[in-house]
Design an enzyme around this catalytic site. Structure first.
Site, short mmCIF file in Angstrom:
data_model
loop_
_atom_site.label_atom_id
_atom_site.label_comp_id
_atom_site.label_asym_id
_atom_site.label_seq_id
_atom_site.Cartn_x
_atom_site.Cartn_y
_atom_site.Cartn_z
N GLU A 74 6.05 12.25 -4.62
CA GLU A 74 6.57 10.70 -4.86
C GLU A 74 6.62 10.13 -5.94
OE1 GLU A 74 4.05 8.05 -1.82
OE2 GLU A 74 2.66 9.76 -2.34
N ASN B 235 11.74 -9.67 7.21
CA ASN B 235 11.33 -8.26 6.85
C ASN B 235 11.20 -7.72 8.36
OD1 ASN B 235 9.55 -6.22 6.29
ND2 ASN B 235 7.70 -7.09 6.56
N GLY B 236 11.91 -6.43 8.34
CA GLY B 236 11.91 -5.87 9.59
C GLY B 236 13.30 -5.43 10.06
N LYS C 138 1.69 13.69 -3.85
CA LYS C 138 1.64 12.87 -5.13
C LYS C 138 2.71 13.15 -5.97
CE LYS C 138 -0.27 10.69 -3.09
NZ LYS C 138 -0.77 9.59 -2.42
N GLU D 292 -1.84 16.85 -0.08
CA GLU D 292 -1.72 15.63 -0.75
C GLU D 292 -1.28 15.78 -2.30
OE1 GLU D 292 -2.62 11.53 -1.61
OE2 GLU D 292 -2.07 12.84 -0.11
N LYS E 184 5.38 0.16 -0.57
CA LYS E 184 3.95 0.47 -0.04
C LYS E 184 3.64 0.33 1.40
CE LYS E 184 -0.07 0.76 -1.51
NZ LYS E 184 -0.66 2.36 -1.87
N CYS F 210 9.87 -5.15 3.68
CA CYS F 210 10.15 -5.88 2.56
C CYS F 210 9.34 -6.94 2.35
CB CYS F 210 11.60 -6.69 3.06
SG CYS F 210 12.89 -5.75 3.52
N HIS G 272 4.75 34.98 4.15
CA HIS G 272 5.45 35.08 5.40
C HIS G 272 6.83 34.37 5.43
CE1 HIS G 272 2.30 36.81 7.66
NE2 HIS G 272 1.44 35.85 7.34
N TRP H 111 13.80 -4.04 0.67
CA TRP H 111 13.84 -2.40 1.02
C TRP H 111 14.82 -2.43 1.98
CZ3 TRP H 111 13.45 1.31 4.71
CH2 TRP H 111 13.33 2.75 4.14
N ARG I 29 6.30 -3.89 -1.87
CA ARG I 29 6.74 -3.75 -0.39
C ARG I 29 8.18 -3.42 -0.33
NH1 ARG I 29 3.27 -5.99 3.13
NH2 ARG I 29 4.99 -6.04 4.59
C1 AGP Z 1 1.37 7.44 -0.01
O1 AGP Z 1 1.05 7.76 -1.22
C2 AGP Z 1 2.54 6.70 0.26
N1 AGP Z 1 2.49 5.38 -0.28
C3 AGP Z 1 2.37 6.89 1.97
O2 AGP Z 1 2.58 8.08 2.46
C4 AGP Z 1 1.47 6.22 2.81
O3 AGP Z 1 0.19 6.66 2.72
C5 AGP Z 1 1.92 5.65 4.39
O4 AGP Z 1 3.20 4.94 4.02
C6 AGP Z 1 0.74 5.06 5.03
O5 AGP Z 1 0.57 4.17 4.53
P1 AGP Z 1 -0.66 3.20 5.11
O6 AGP Z 1 -1.89 3.88 4.64
O7 AGP Z 1 -0.95 1.94 4.73
O8 AGP Z 1 -0.64 3.15 6.57
#
Ligand code: AGP
Length: 604
Positions: free
Chosen positions: A487, A99-100, A484, A480, A599, A2, A503, A73, A27
């Site tokens: 996500e 936050n937590g 992308k 990756e 994020k 958060c 397989h 969040w 966040r």
């Molecule tokens: C990637 O697009 C995501 N936002 C997520 O997988 C991210 O890479 C992951 O949460 C790690 O975040 P960080 O690099 O801030 O540790």
């Protein structure tokens, strides 16, 4: 996960808090709220949804110079008005944003309910408000301290109390809290994004530190009431870096910032005299680096995948066994920490809980861990023995793009640095240096073909499932690329080593499941062609990302320029990022704030 923000000063708090919440929205964005001291008590406004939904409920003017805010969040309780922060006690004397995660929430809740307290939300945070209200200490700081001694878990909190309308109390344990120092105004926030418009002077709280802020100053103490002398540091970020400028989305802005970002990552780190790299922040002597017999890279999500690619780069260049592992998997398998293994922790935010815990696990067992981090002054950066900053600039879009490619660039530099200490010849080093110098220009050229990739993105937006395949580095690029697309467009995308397809996964290849094949010009081209033939034989559409015409016809072919084989993944990921972006647009997804994500993952 958060975002929390707090302000005490001479100006009206409401606009400052709301602007701060907009800056922290990446966040967590499922509900938001603020609380402000005003004559007669606390004014509290909160709502399910984005910050703008809460904003719509605010009065035109609200007089009050001390306040807190939150963007959420959800961890405990679904997004709703009732579960939105701030939370208060029954008499609304105390307001808390958090936050937590409070791990012993169950026991605390049972105790409060048994004592007849009526809870109005499903959150763990509300418990803190009731507990603080019940303390009889002489000051708000004392009461907060007394409660936090009963609490286990990760938290960054900000607290107001009606009996002390001129002060704000914040505390950090596991979740980041940074203070902003200005003239007669003090701020607190989960990260500098909410402060940078007001000040460059910041103080990072450490775990177990509590700060009392008034308009005349701040004081930091520990949970044992011991004074902590904190030295403000200056942040080098500009307020404008947090703006979208003329881009429709932060993701698109950050994709197009990559040539400059990579140029910044390289600045001052190329060493043509020794055909090597210069990495001043590692904080380890060359002779000590050479004693490491193995390297392990840790991270979460894209940071982990960058580690997978980085491990291949370092192993190829420095001929040291190197692999990568998801941080949470690593820390919970009671890992054997060897003195001869060098660990890297990768994190753009520098606050990801599982990666930080992995760093602490390694250090607890006497290991050496270096950081590859973007956010300057972040917890992982301050906890590691040394490391390399990306200098990619702030990344606001939840989906990481520029920090991913800057991380790969750093691993190319680390591989070169270690390799030139060992068997990499000056000419081989020079070849990589030349390719690194040319990289930003080549990236610009590829990004100039956005329309081509946009058309492919729109075309593939109609599919609900997709495969990504590749071999070696190509497989990591596929991982990756799939992440992308998943996500940002919610297309169910899976990455597989091309060799694994027959397989099992081949069973799902149909005309409705396209495959994105990563086909670099390496010695595995023929193997990749064979796999593509197997897919075509089952009428699966194939989009190939390659470095030239292919001997096999595919549905769509995207060709990227040749470069050093270790840097090819960087050029191949550019079209994949833009395809994901344009597929998400075509599917009307919330590109910068994808559902259910955030994020910086500061909880387990
Ligand atoms: C990637 O697009 C995501 N936002 C997520 O997988 C991210 O890479 C992951 O949460 C790690 O975040 P960080 O690099 O801030 O540790």
């Amino acid at each position: 996960m958060c975002g929390i923000v707090g302000y005490v000063g001479r100006d009206n708090a409401m606009p400052i808090l709301v602007e701060g919440l907009h800056r922290l929205e990446y966040r967590g964005y499922d509900s938001a709220g603020i609380a402000i001291h005003r004559a007669g008590g606390l004014a509290i406004y909160k709502a399910k949804g984005k910050v703008r939904e809460m904003e719509a409920r605010l009065p035109a003017r609200l007089k009050g110079t001390v306040g807190i805010g939150h963007t959420r969040w959800a961890t405990h309780g679904e997004p709703s008005d009732a579960n939105a922060h701030p939370h208060t006690d029954t008499c609304e004397r105390i307001a808390v944003v958090h936050n937590g995660i409070i791990e012993n929430a169950g026991a605390l809740r049972a105790k409060l309910v048994a004592d007849g307290v009526k809870l109005t939300s499903e959150t763990d945070t509300e418990l803190l408000a009731h507990l603080i209200a019940r303390e009889q200490g002489t000051s708000l700081v004392d009461n907060v301290r007394a409660v936090l001694r009963q609490v286990s878990g990760a938290y960054g909190i900000a607290v107001l109390e009606t009996d002390h309308p001129h002060e704000l109390v914040v505390e950090r344990n596991g979740s980041p809290v940074v203070l902003g120092i200005a003239d007669n105004a003090f701020f607190a926030a989960s990260d500098v994004a909410a402060l940078v418009r007001h000040t460059q002077q910041v103080v990072y709280l450490d775990d177990g530190e509590i700060a009392r802020l008034t308009k005349d100053g701040y004081e930091v103490t520990t949970l044992d009431a011991v004074r902590s002398d904190k030295t403000p540091s200056t942040i080098e970020l500009l307020d404008t870096e947090f703006d979208k400028e003329n881009f429709a989305h932060f993701m698109l802005k950050e994709i197009h910032e990559q040539p400059d970002a990579v140029a910044r990552t390289l600045r001052g780190r190329l060493d043509p005299r020794f055909s090597s790299a210069r990495l001043g922040g590692l904080n380890i002597e060359a002779k000590d680096l050479l004693r490491f017999k193995r390297i392990k890279i840790l991270g979460c999500g894209s940071a982990y995948i960058a580690g997978v690619l980085g491990a291949k780069m370092i192993e190829r260049l420095a001929r040291v066994p190197c692999d990568a592992e998801p941080a949470a998997e690593f820390r919970y398998r009671n890992p054997i920490i060897e003195q001869e293994t060098l660990y890297f922790a990768v994190s753009q935010s520098g606050e990801t809980f599982d990666t930080l815990a992995a760093v602490e696990e390694i250090q607890r067992k006497g290991g050496t861990v270096l950081g590859v981090v973007n956010s300057v002054g972040s917890t992982i950066a301050r906890t590691c023995h040394g490391g390399v900053y990306l200098h990619a600039g702030p990344e606001v879009a939840v989906v990481s793009t520029k920090t991913f490619l800057c991380t790969l660039t750093v691993f190319a530099l680390i591989g070169l640095y270690l390799g030139r200490m060992k068997d990499v010849s000056p000419s081989a080093g020079k070849r990589l240096l030349t390719a690194l110098e040319a990289l930003p220009e080549q990236m610009l050229e590829v990004l100039g073909r956005e329309d081509e990739f946009a058309a492919v993105g729109r075309k593939y937006a109609r599919y609900d499932h997709a495969y990504f395949i590749g071999r070696n580095e190509g497989y990591a690029v596929a991982m990756e690329g799939a992440l992308k697309l998943k996500e940002v467009s919610y297309i169910h995308a899976e990455a597989y080593p091309a060799s694994e397809l027959k397989h099992g996964p081949l069973a799902l290849v149909t005309p409705e499941t396209p495959t994105i094949a990563i086909v670099p010009n390496d010695d595995l081209v023929e193997k990749n062609m064979a796999t593509i033939e197997e897919i075509k034989a089952r009428h699966g559409p194939v989009l190939a990302i390659a470095q030239g015409e292919l001997p096999v016809e595919v549905e769509d072919l995207i060709v990227v320029p040749e470069t050093h084989e270790l840097l090819t993944p960087i050029l191949m990921l550019l079209p994949l990022q833009l395809i994901a972006y344009h597929a998400a647009l075509a599917r009307e997804c919330d590109v910068d704030q994808p559902r259910n994500l955030a994020k910086s993952v500061t909880v387990e």
